[in-house]
Every structure is written in C-alpha cells, then in structure tokens.
Enzyme design. Structure first.
Site, PDB file in Angstrom:
ATOM      1  N   PRO A  11       0.787  -1.229   0.000  1.00 33.97           N
ATOM      2  CA  PRO A  11       0.000   0.000   0.000  1.00 33.97           C
ATOM      3  C   PRO A  11       0.820   1.280   0.000  1.00 33.97           C
ATOM      4  CG  PRO A  11      -0.146  -1.132   2.118  1.00 33.97           C
ATOM      5  CD  PRO A  11       0.522  -2.075   1.162  1.00 33.97           C
ATOM      6  N   ASN A  12       0.310   2.223  -0.762  1.00 40.52           N
ATOM      7  CA  ASN A  12       0.834   3.593  -0.878  1.00 40.52           C
ATOM      8  C   ASN A  12       2.110   3.721  -1.692  1.00 40.52           C
ATOM      9  OD1 ASN A  12      -1.242   4.897   0.696  1.00 40.52           O
ATOM     10  ND2 ASN A  12      -0.363   3.854   2.463  1.00 40.52           N
TER      11      ASN A  12
ATOM     12  N   ARG B 137       4.948  12.498  -2.314  1.00 34.00           N
ATOM     13  CA  ARG B 137       5.005  12.978  -0.929  1.00 34.00           C
ATOM     14  C   ARG B 137       6.256  12.378  -0.267  1.00 34.00           C
ATOM     15  NH1 ARG B 137       1.054  15.139  -2.364  1.00 34.00           N
ATOM     16  NH2 ARG B 137      -1.108  15.156  -1.663  1.00 34.00           N
TER      17      ARG B 137
ATOM     18  N   TYR C 112      11.505   8.730   0.951  1.00 33.54           N
ATOM     19  CA  TYR C 112      11.390   7.763  -0.151  1.00 33.54           C
ATOM     20  C   TYR C 112      11.962   8.257  -1.478  1.00 33.54           C
ATOM     21  CZ  TYR C 112       8.217   5.712   3.261  1.00 33.54           C
ATOM     22  OH  TYR C 112       7.696   5.179   4.407  1.00 33.54           O
TER      23      TYR C 112
ATOM     24  N   ASN D  36       7.863  -5.874  -1.303  1.00 32.67           N
ATOM     25  CA  ASN D  36       7.863  -4.765  -0.357  1.00 32.67           C
ATOM     26  C   ASN D  36       6.425  -4.637   0.129  1.00 32.67           C
ATOM     27  OD1 ASN D  36       7.841  -2.418   1.080  1.00 32.67           O
ATOM     28  ND2 ASN D  36       8.975  -1.205  -0.417  1.00 32.67           N
TER      29      ASN D  36
ATOM     30  N   ALA E 107       3.389  -0.932   4.583  1.00 31.45           N
ATOM     31  CA  ALA E 107       2.938  -0.932   5.987  1.00 31.45           C
ATOM     32  C   ALA E 107       2.458  -2.304   6.451  1.00 31.45           C
ATOM     33  CB  ALA E 107       1.842   0.111   6.176  1.00 31.45           C
TER      34      ALA E 107
ATOM     35  N   HIS F 293       4.531  -4.667   8.835  1.00 30.76           N
ATOM     36  CA  HIS F 293       4.571  -4.562  10.295  1.00 30.76           C
ATOM     37  C   HIS F 293       3.298  -5.059  10.966  1.00 30.76           C
ATOM     38  CE1 HIS F 293       7.740  -2.009   8.811  1.00 30.76           C
ATOM     39  NE2 HIS F 293       6.878  -1.126   8.330  1.00 30.76           N
TER      40      HIS F 293
ATOM     41  N   ASP G  26       1.997 -15.811   6.413  1.00 30.07           N
ATOM     42  CA  ASP G  26       1.510 -17.187   6.195  1.00 30.07           C
ATOM     43  C   ASP G  26       1.472 -17.534   4.717  1.00 30.07           C
ATOM     44  OD1 ASP G  26       1.222 -17.641   8.887  1.00 30.07           O
ATOM     45  OD2 ASP G  26      -0.942 -17.312   8.935  1.00 30.07           O
TER      46      ASP G  26
ATOM     47  N   GLU H  88      12.702  -9.623   0.842  1.00 29.82           N
ATOM     48  CA  GLU H  88      11.960  -8.460   1.338  1.00 29.82           C
ATOM     49  C   GLU H  88      12.780  -7.203   1.033  1.00 29.82           C
ATOM     50  OE1 GLU H  88      12.147  -8.332   5.619  1.00 29.82           O
ATOM     51  OE2 GLU H  88      10.446  -6.967   5.771  1.00 29.82           O
TER      52      GLU H  88
ATOM     53  N   HIS I 277      12.841  -2.886   1.379  1.00 34.63           N
ATOM     54  CA  HIS I 277      12.297  -1.607   1.852  1.00 34.63           C
ATOM     55  C   HIS I 277      13.172  -0.488   1.329  1.00 34.63           C
ATOM     56  CE1 HIS I 277       9.402  -3.554   4.350  1.00 34.63           C
ATOM     57  NE2 HIS I 277      10.358  -4.389   4.742  1.00 34.63           N
ATOM     58  N   ILE I 278      12.529   0.522   0.794  1.00 32.13           N
ATOM     59  CA  ILE I 278      13.255   1.663   0.239  1.00 32.13           C
ATOM     60  C   ILE I 278      14.000   2.390   1.360  1.00 32.13           C
ATOM     61  CG2 ILE I 278      12.943   3.901  -0.913  1.00 32.13           C
ATOM     62  CD1 ILE I 278      10.400   2.538  -2.245  1.00 32.13           C
ATOM     63  N   SER I 279      13.308   2.591   2.478  1.00 32.16           N
ATOM     64  CA  SER I 279      13.927   3.256   3.633  1.00 32.16           C
ATOM     65  C   SER I 279      14.547   2.211   4.556  1.00 32.16           C
ATOM     66  CB  SER I 279      12.871   4.069   4.392  1.00 32.16           C
ATOM     67  OG  SER I 279      11.894   3.201   4.949  1.00 32.16           O
TER      68      SER I 279
ATOM     69  N   ARG J 242      14.040   3.630  11.904  1.00 29.64           N
ATOM     70  CA  ARG J 242      12.854   4.479  11.960  1.00 29.64           C
ATOM     71  C   ARG J 242      12.058   4.202  13.257  1.00 29.64           C
ATOM     72  NH1 ARG J 242       9.842   4.647   6.361  1.00 29.64           N
ATOM     73  NH2 ARG J 242       8.844   6.400   7.454  1.00 29.64           N
TER      74      ARG J 242
HETATM   75  O1  CA2 Z   1      10.700   1.794   3.184  1.00 31.57           O
HETATM   76  C1  CA2 Z   1       9.816   1.129   2.634  1.00 31.57           C
HETATM   77  O2  CA2 Z   1       9.899   0.673   1.499  1.00 31.57           O
HETATM   78  C2  CA2 Z   1       8.478   0.919   3.358  1.00 31.57           C
HETATM   79  O3  CA2 Z   1       8.051  -0.419   3.088  1.00 31.57           O
HETATM   80  C3  CA2 Z   1       7.519   1.927   2.780  1.00 31.57           C
HETATM   81  C4  CA2 Z   1       6.158   1.969   3.457  1.00 31.57           C
HETATM   82  C5  CA2 Z   1       6.297   2.028   4.978  1.00 31.57           C
HETATM   83  O4  CA2 Z   1       5.028   1.888   5.587  1.00 31.57           O
HETATM   84  C6  CA2 Z   1       7.237   0.951   5.518  1.00 31.57           C
HETATM   85  O5  CA2 Z   1       7.357   1.111   6.917  1.00 31.57           O
HETATM   86  C7  CA2 Z   1       8.602   1.054   4.866  1.00 31.57           C
HETATM   87  C8  CA2 Z   1       5.365   3.148   2.931  1.00 31.57           C
HETATM   88  C9  CA2 Z   1       5.044   3.031   1.443  1.00 31.57           C
HETATM   89  C10 CA2 Z   1       4.937   4.307   0.703  1.00 31.57           C
HETATM   90  O6  CA2 Z   1       4.514   5.381   1.492  1.00 31.57           O
HETATM   91  C11 CA2 Z   1       4.482   6.637   0.973  1.00 31.57           C
HETATM   92  C12 CA2 Z   1       4.078   7.596   1.841  1.00 31.57           C
HETATM   93  C13 CA2 Z   1       4.005   8.902   1.419  1.00 31.57           C
HETATM   94  C14 CA2 Z   1       4.366   9.235   0.120  1.00 31.57           C
HETATM   95  C15 CA2 Z   1       4.773   8.249  -0.756  1.00 31.57           C
HETATM   96  C16 CA2 Z   1       4.834   6.938  -0.327  1.00 31.57           C
END
Ligand code: CA2
Length: 144
Positions: A9-10, A17, A22, A73, A76, A79, A86, A97, A99-101, A106
């Site tokens: 998601p996202n 953003r 990111y 990836n 969210a 976590h 599963d 796995e 993760h960009i960050s 964090r």
């Molecule tokens: O660092 C990563 O790749 C994450 O999986 C990215 C997730 C975050 O919930 C994980 O803890 C770490 C968030 C995905 C993208 O979120 C955005 C938020 C705002 C603007 C653009 C992307």
C-alpha cells in the site's frame, strides 16, 4: 527464470510525498527500473502493486508453480500482516523483502517485520536499488 515483484500500500504514491524518506522518483520509475533490470538479466517478471492485503495474498498464492521467486515490499503490511507471512510460508518460494527506507532506523513499530520471517533476505535503506539487488540475489541463488 521468472519472478514476481509485489508492492504494498501507498507505494503508488512514491515521488508525490515524503521525498526526504522515499526520494523524488515515481512508482512508474520504479517499475521501469525493475523491468530494465530483469530484461538485462534475461528474467521474466510480473510487477504488481496493491493497496489491499487480500490482493497481495492472492498474488503470492498465484506465484506457486508459476514463478521461481518473489521480491516483496509489503509496505505498511510488513509490520502488521501475519496473513502475508503465512502466504509466503505456504508457497515456500525464495522471497526477498525490500524496503526503500531503512526500517531499522525508523519508528519502533517499523522495526518489526512479519513478512521478513519468511524471506531469505532483507534489503532495507538502499532506495530503489534495493529491488535491483533483490532480483540479482534471486538469480544468483536460484534453486534448480
Ligand atoms: O521503506 C519502505 O519501502 C516501506 O516499506 C515503505 C512503506 C512504509 O510503511 C514501511 O514502513 C517502509 C510506505 C510506502 C509508501 O509510502 C508513501 C508515503 C508517502 C508518500 C509516498 C509513499
């Protein structure tokens, strides 16, 4: 070799953003990097993104018998989702796995990864290049 890349998601909001976390690059740019990496390595790839946990579980299940590995990836859901953990355990494909960050540096709630428990490797904090590294890892460690 055939791999599935699954984004949670996202991640479709990348570049729009939170560039300090990111980066400035868009989700389309990430897909391009994945396709270019796989083309250069002679790997067939399917890339998907979903904001829905069930759709991600369906994608993982559909990889069984059809793909040699998974790059995931879960965003969210990393976590929170025992269901994704599963599903990864159920298909038992080599999964990496990404993760960009750097989730280890964090908030405490991001330092727990359920999905990671079913993955052979975690790459975090390498930006988009983490996906390239994950693809190369799966190729290098391919099961025959
Ligand atoms: O660092 C990563 O790749 C994450 O999986 C990215 C997730 C975050 O919930 C994980 O803890 C770490 C968030 C995905 C993208 O979120 C955005 C938020 C705002 C603007 C653009 C992307």
């Amino acid at each position: 070799m055939k791999i599935m890349v699954i984004n949670g998601p996202n991640l479709n909001m990348l570049g729009l953003r939170e560039p300090s976390i990111y980066g400035n690059e868009t989700y389309a740019a990430l897909e391009k990097l994945i396709h270019e990496t796989c083309a250069a390595e002679g790997i067939e790839v399917t890339v998907m993104q979903s904001n829905h946990e069930g759709a991600i579980i369906d994608a993982i299940q559909s990889a069984l018998g059809n793909y040699d590995g998974i790059v995931i990836n879960p965003a969210a859901f990393t976590h929170t989702s025992i269901a994704i953990l599963d599903a990864l355990k159920a298909v038992a494909l080599p999964a990496v796995e990404v993760h960009i960050s750097d989730i280890t540096k964090r908030e405490p709630f991001r330092q727990i990864s359920y999905a990671g428990l079913a993955c052979v490797k975690t790459i975090a904090g390498e930006g988009f290049d983490g996906y390239r590294q994950a693809i190369l890892f799966l190729k290098k460690n391919r099961r025959d």
